[in-house]
Design a protein around this motif. Structure first.
Motif, PDB file in Angstrom:
ATOM      1  N   LYS A  70       0.809  -1.219   0.000  1.00 18.56           N
ATOM      2  CA  LYS A  70       0.000   0.000   0.000  1.00 18.56           C
ATOM      3  C   LYS A  70       0.844   1.270   0.000  1.00 18.56           C
ATOM      4  CE  LYS A  70      -4.050  -2.054   2.254  1.00 18.56           C
ATOM      5  NZ  LYS A  70      -3.545  -3.448   2.209  1.00 18.56           N
ATOM      6  N   ALA A  73     -17.641  -0.584 -12.502  1.00 20.00           N
ATOM      7  CA  ALA A  73     -17.395  -0.034 -11.172  1.00 20.00           C
ATOM      8  C   ALA A  73     -18.420  -0.580 -10.198  1.00 20.00           C
ATOM      9  CB  ALA A  73     -17.462   1.493 -11.200  1.00 20.00           C
ATOM     10  N   THR A 125       1.874   1.757  -3.611  1.00 23.60           N
ATOM     11  CA  THR A 125       0.691   2.165  -4.366  1.00 23.60           C
ATOM     12  C   THR A 125       0.340   3.607  -4.068  1.00 23.60           C
ATOM     13  OG1 THR A 125      -0.156  -0.099  -4.201  1.00 23.60           O
ATOM     14  CG2 THR A 125      -1.714   1.611  -4.854  1.00 23.60           C
ATOM     15  N   ARG A 168     -18.837  -0.463  -2.605  1.00 24.50           N
ATOM     16  CA  ARG A 168     -18.793  -1.462  -1.538  1.00 24.50           C
ATOM     17  C   ARG A 168     -19.381  -0.854  -0.268  1.00 24.50           C
ATOM     18  NH1 ARG A 168     -13.053  -4.139  -0.955  1.00 24.50           N
ATOM     19  NH2 ARG A 168     -12.632  -2.068  -0.110  1.00 24.50           N
ATOM     20  N   SER A 185      -4.277  -8.132   2.890  1.00 27.00           N
ATOM     21  CA  SER A 185      -5.226  -8.445   1.822  1.00 27.00           C
ATOM     22  C   SER A 185      -6.553  -8.861   2.442  1.00 27.00           C
ATOM     23  CB  SER A 185      -4.700  -9.578   0.927  1.00 27.00           C
ATOM     24  OG  SER A 185      -4.585 -10.788   1.672  1.00 27.00           O
ATOM     25  N   ASP A 231     -16.743   2.503  -0.171  1.00 31.69           N
ATOM     26  CA  ASP A 231     -15.744   2.938  -1.146  1.00 31.69           C
ATOM     27  C   ASP A 231     -16.113   2.429  -2.535  1.00 31.69           C
ATOM     28  OD1 ASP A 231     -14.854   0.304  -1.421  1.00 31.69           O
ATOM     29  OD2 ASP A 231     -13.129   0.571  -0.126  1.00 31.69           O
ATOM     30  N   ILE A 232     -15.462   3.010  -3.514  1.00 32.92           N
ATOM     31  CA  ILE A 232     -15.763   2.704  -4.914  1.00 32.92           C
ATOM     32  C   ILE A 232     -14.577   1.993  -5.528  1.00 32.92           C
ATOM     33  CG2 ILE A 232     -16.234   3.699  -7.193  1.00 32.92           C
ATOM     34  CD1 ILE A 232     -17.611   6.013  -5.667  1.00 32.92           C
ATOM     35  N   ARG A 233     -14.842   0.895  -6.203  1.00 32.82           N
ATOM     36  CA  ARG A 233     -13.823   0.178  -6.958  1.00 32.82           C
ATOM     37  C   ARG A 233     -14.129   0.315  -8.452  1.00 32.82           C
ATOM     38  NH1 ARG A 233     -10.580  -3.594  -4.058  1.00 32.82           N
ATOM     39  NH2 ARG A 233     -10.191  -2.582  -2.057  1.00 32.82           N
ATOM     40  N   THR A 234     -13.162   0.777  -9.204  1.00 31.11           N
ATOM     41  CA  THR A 234     -13.326   0.912 -10.646  1.00 31.11           C
ATOM     42  C   THR A 234     -12.308   0.020 -11.350  1.00 31.11           C
ATOM     43  OG1 THR A 234     -14.029   3.214 -10.395  1.00 31.11           O
ATOM     44  CG2 THR A 234     -13.366   2.508 -12.597  1.00 31.11           C
ATOM     45  N   VAL A 235     -12.779  -0.810 -12.267  1.00 33.74           N
ATOM     46  CA  VAL A 235     -11.894  -1.675 -13.049  1.00 33.74           C
ATOM     47  C   VAL A 235     -11.519  -0.936 -14.329  1.00 33.74           C
ATOM     48  CG1 VAL A 235     -11.682  -3.875 -14.242  1.00 33.74           C
ATOM     49  CG2 VAL A 235     -12.949  -3.749 -12.098  1.00 33.74           C
ATOM     50  N   GLY A 265     -21.602  -5.559  -2.471  1.00 32.07           N
ATOM     51  CA  GLY A 265     -21.029  -4.989  -3.684  1.00 32.07           C
ATOM     52  C   GLY A 265     -22.157  -4.552  -4.598  1.00 32.07           C
ATOM     53  N   ASN A 309     -15.477  -4.591   2.947  1.00 35.42           N
ATOM     54  CA  ASN A 309     -14.756  -5.712   2.353  1.00 35.42           C
ATOM     55  C   ASN A 309     -15.728  -6.841   2.046  1.00 35.42           C
ATOM     56  OD1 ASN A 309     -13.087  -8.402   2.638  1.00 35.42           O
ATOM     57  ND2 ASN A 309     -11.664  -6.789   2.060  1.00 35.42           N
TER      58      ASN A 309
END
Length: 238
Positions: A39, A176, A42, A179, A87, A163-167, A197, A190
């Motif tokens: 992290k 996207a 990143t 979560r 993780s 939170d937002i996850r974008t591929v 999701g 998580n």
């Protein structure tokens, strides 16, 4: 309701095995994996790209530094402790409030459970030993700013921060999801620990229905509020 695998494939469903073999492994060189498995690395990449990240209060890499934890936490009433190479959301500790002076402070988790400085040191010791890290290797503990939740999400989230996850494929956002923490996930966003999701329409930034424990989810299990139809603010910027 369950569907035959053939039906899901014909409908365009991308399974996790195909995702890993045809996309992640194909388009991401193995030599780049350490950039996202750590992290701290990143975070540096994100900052260099002009992406906003939470402020880091301290990084603890040794037990000697851990003994000075009270000093590192001085002036911070709420914060997050997380393993640099963790993780699945494991090892993340969120503190919402601090009561008392630095030396004898009581730290309150999102569920109301109180912890003292010894509890925090013990948790960080576990992080350093590699209890939560990929492959069990020794790790570092990051102490950072706790992002407060937007009030817009209060009815479709439980205690924690959505939170937002974008591929992204070749620089292009392709899908996207939002979560959403639940009581089952302990207030963490998580999916492995019980968060929802929810799909996000890329064109509009409005939420779609969700998945919870691998089953369709139309309402948040803790609040009863519909998951779909929420307009995420500042969507173009995000």
């Amino acid at each position: 309701m369950s569907w035959p695998l053939g039906h899901l494939w014909r409908a365009g469903m991308l399974g996790i095995n195909k995702r890993n073999a045809h996309y992640i492994q194909r388009y991401n060189a193995r030599s780049r994996y350490p950039l996202v498995d750590d992290k701290l690395r990143t975070r540096e990449l994100a900052q260099n790209a002009g992406i906003k990240v939470p402020e880091t209060y301290a990084v603890i890499a040794t037990e000697h530094e851990n003994r000075s934890l009270a000093t590192a936490l001085a002036g911070h009433d709420d914060f997050v402790i997380k393993p640099a190479q963790g993780s699945g959301g494991n090892g993340i500790l969120v503190i919402h409030e601090r009561l008392g002076a630095d030396g004898r402070a009581v730290y309150i988790k999102g569920n109301g459970r109180p912890l003292d400085i010894g509890d925090l040191r013990f948790h960080i010791s576990n992080i350093l030993s590699g209890l939560y890290s990929l492959g069990g290797s020794s790790d570092r503990a990051i102490i950072e700013y706790r992002v407060p939740p937007n009030r817009l999400f209060k009815d479709i989230s439980y205690q924690g921060i959505p939170d937002i996850r974008t591929v992204v494929l070749h620089g292009v956002p392709v899908m996207a999801m939002l979560r959403l923490p639940t009581s089952r996930s302990g207030g963490k966003a998580n999916l492995h620990q019980g968060a929802i999701g929810a799909g996000v329409d890329l064109a509009t930034g409005r939420t779609l229905d969700g998945v919870w424990h691998e089953k369709p989810c139309h309402r948040h299990p803790d609040t009863g509020t519909r998951v779909a139809g929420l307009q995420i603010p500042d969507w173009p910027e995000l």
